[in-house]
Design a protein around this motif. Structure first.
Motif, PDB file in Angstrom:
ATOM      1  N   GLU A  92       0.828  -1.208   0.000  1.00  0.00           N
ATOM      2  CA  GLU A  92       0.000   0.000   0.000  1.00  0.00           C
ATOM      3  C   GLU A  92       0.867   1.264   0.000  1.00  0.00           C
ATOM      4  O   GLU A  92       0.543   2.246  -0.648  1.00  0.00           O
ATOM      5  N   THR A  93       1.995   1.243   0.689  1.00  0.00           N
ATOM      6  CA  THR A  93       2.915   2.381   0.713  1.00  0.00           C
ATOM      7  C   THR A  93       3.485   2.642  -0.676  1.00  0.00           C
ATOM      8  O   THR A  93       3.632   3.792  -1.092  1.00  0.00           O
ATOM      9  N   GLU A 124       0.751   7.209  -6.428  1.00  0.00           N
ATOM     10  CA  GLU A 124      -0.521   7.924  -6.575  1.00  0.00           C
ATOM     11  C   GLU A 124      -0.388   9.387  -6.156  1.00  0.00           C
ATOM     12  O   GLU A 124      -1.161  10.229  -6.597  1.00  0.00           O
ATOM     13  N   SER A 125       0.607   9.694  -5.314  1.00  0.00           N
ATOM     14  CA  SER A 125       0.819  11.081  -4.877  1.00  0.00           C
ATOM     15  C   SER A 125       1.502  11.916  -5.959  1.00  0.00           C
ATOM     16  O   SER A 125       1.813  13.080  -5.731  1.00  0.00           O
ATOM     17  N   ASP A 126       1.739  11.309  -7.125  1.00  0.00           N
ATOM     18  CA  ASP A 126       2.341  11.981  -8.275  1.00  0.00           C
ATOM     19  C   ASP A 126       3.698  12.601  -7.911  1.00  0.00           C
ATOM     20  O   ASP A 126       3.894  13.821  -8.023  1.00  0.00           O
ATOM     21  N   TYR A 172       2.058   1.842  -3.603  1.00  0.00           N
ATOM     22  CA  TYR A 172       0.978   2.403  -4.420  1.00  0.00           C
ATOM     23  C   TYR A 172       0.711   3.863  -4.048  1.00  0.00           C
ATOM     24  O   TYR A 172       0.558   4.713  -4.917  1.00  0.00           O
ATOM     25  N   ASP A 173       0.664   4.150  -2.747  1.00  0.00           N
ATOM     26  CA  ASP A 173       0.420   5.527  -2.290  1.00  0.00           C
ATOM     27  C   ASP A 173       1.507   6.478  -2.787  1.00  0.00           C
ATOM     28  O   ASP A 173       1.228   7.623  -3.149  1.00  0.00           O
ATOM     29  N   HIS A 174       2.749   6.006  -2.804  1.00  0.00           N
ATOM     30  CA  HIS A 174       3.863   6.830  -3.271  1.00  0.00           C
ATOM     31  C   HIS A 174       3.627   7.290  -4.710  1.00  0.00           C
ATOM     32  O   HIS A 174       3.770   8.474  -5.026  1.00  0.00           O
ATOM     33  N   GLN A 198      11.392   5.324   2.054  1.00  0.00           N
ATOM     34  CA  GLN A 198      10.101   5.144   2.719  1.00  0.00           C
ATOM     35  C   GLN A 198      10.016   3.800   3.441  1.00  0.00           C
ATOM     36  O   GLN A 198       9.059   3.553   4.176  1.00  0.00           O
TER      37      GLN A 198
END
Length: 192
Positions: free
Chosen positions: A16-17, A23-25, A19-21, A136
């Motif tokens: 999830e980290t 997705e934050s562009d 993907y979140d990275h 991260q």
């Protein structure tokens, strides 16, 4: 042109980290327009999409590869309870203590260069992307030797933090011996 010569990674972080990275562009290194993220069974592949249109669509660009597995994560309280000594517990108490914690998927960027960072087109920019992911990660180490603008640079990231790194030459160049028993391929009369 910058290039990665040696790389070893033991990075592990929640999927999830990762993907979140993306997705934050986040800002991407020069040469990379975007990344494609693909999951095939238990493998995560993050591929570079080039800004250079002269690179053929059939040229494989650099990609990061991680294995995905499930792991159970416990809170500090649950961990303390699990590790506490059990004196005189009976079968009923053991039945009540089902495994607690949260089951999460982890992405493991583990291995050497060809395992984690594949293909040469845009290799160094994708290494820079791997470094941002490594910063991260709460667990694992990323070490590498890369050539940047003609100079060798060492990278070491441990548990998400940049650490000092150096390059040490441990073996000098080998000297050719005049009494070599091998075949001299350059002066071989059987090869034209």
């Amino acid at each position: 042109m910058s290039q990665v010569y040696r790389l070893h990674s033991t990075l592990e972080l929640p999927l999830e980290t990762v993907y979140d990275h993306f997705e934050s562009d986040p800002p991407l290194p020069d040469g990379i327009d975007s990344v494609d993220i693909t999951r095939r069974n238990n493998t995560l592949i993050i591929s570079a999409v080039s800004t250079d249109e002269s690179i053929s669509k059939y040229t494989p660009t650099a990609q990061l590869k991680a294995s995905v597995s499930e792991t159970r994560v416990f809170t500090e309280e649950e961990e303390a309870r699990r590790n506490a000594p059990r004196w005189g517990t009976d079968a009923e108490d053991e039945e009540e203590e089902e495994p607690t914690g949260e089951l999460i998927e982890m992405a493991a960027f583990k291995g050497d260069r060809e395992t984690v960072l594949q293909n040469t087109a845009l290799q160094y920019p994708m290494f820079e992307v791997l470094c941002t992911i490594a910063r991260q990660a709460e667990k694992g180490t990323l070490t590498a030797i890369a050539e940047v603008d003609g100079d060798l640079e060492a990278t070491r990231i441990v548990d998400g933090d940049d650490r000092p790194a150096s390059i040490e030459v441990v073996e000098g160049p080998r000297k050719e011996s005049s009494s070599s028993s091998g075949v001299n391929w350059r002066d071989n009369k059987f090869i034209s």
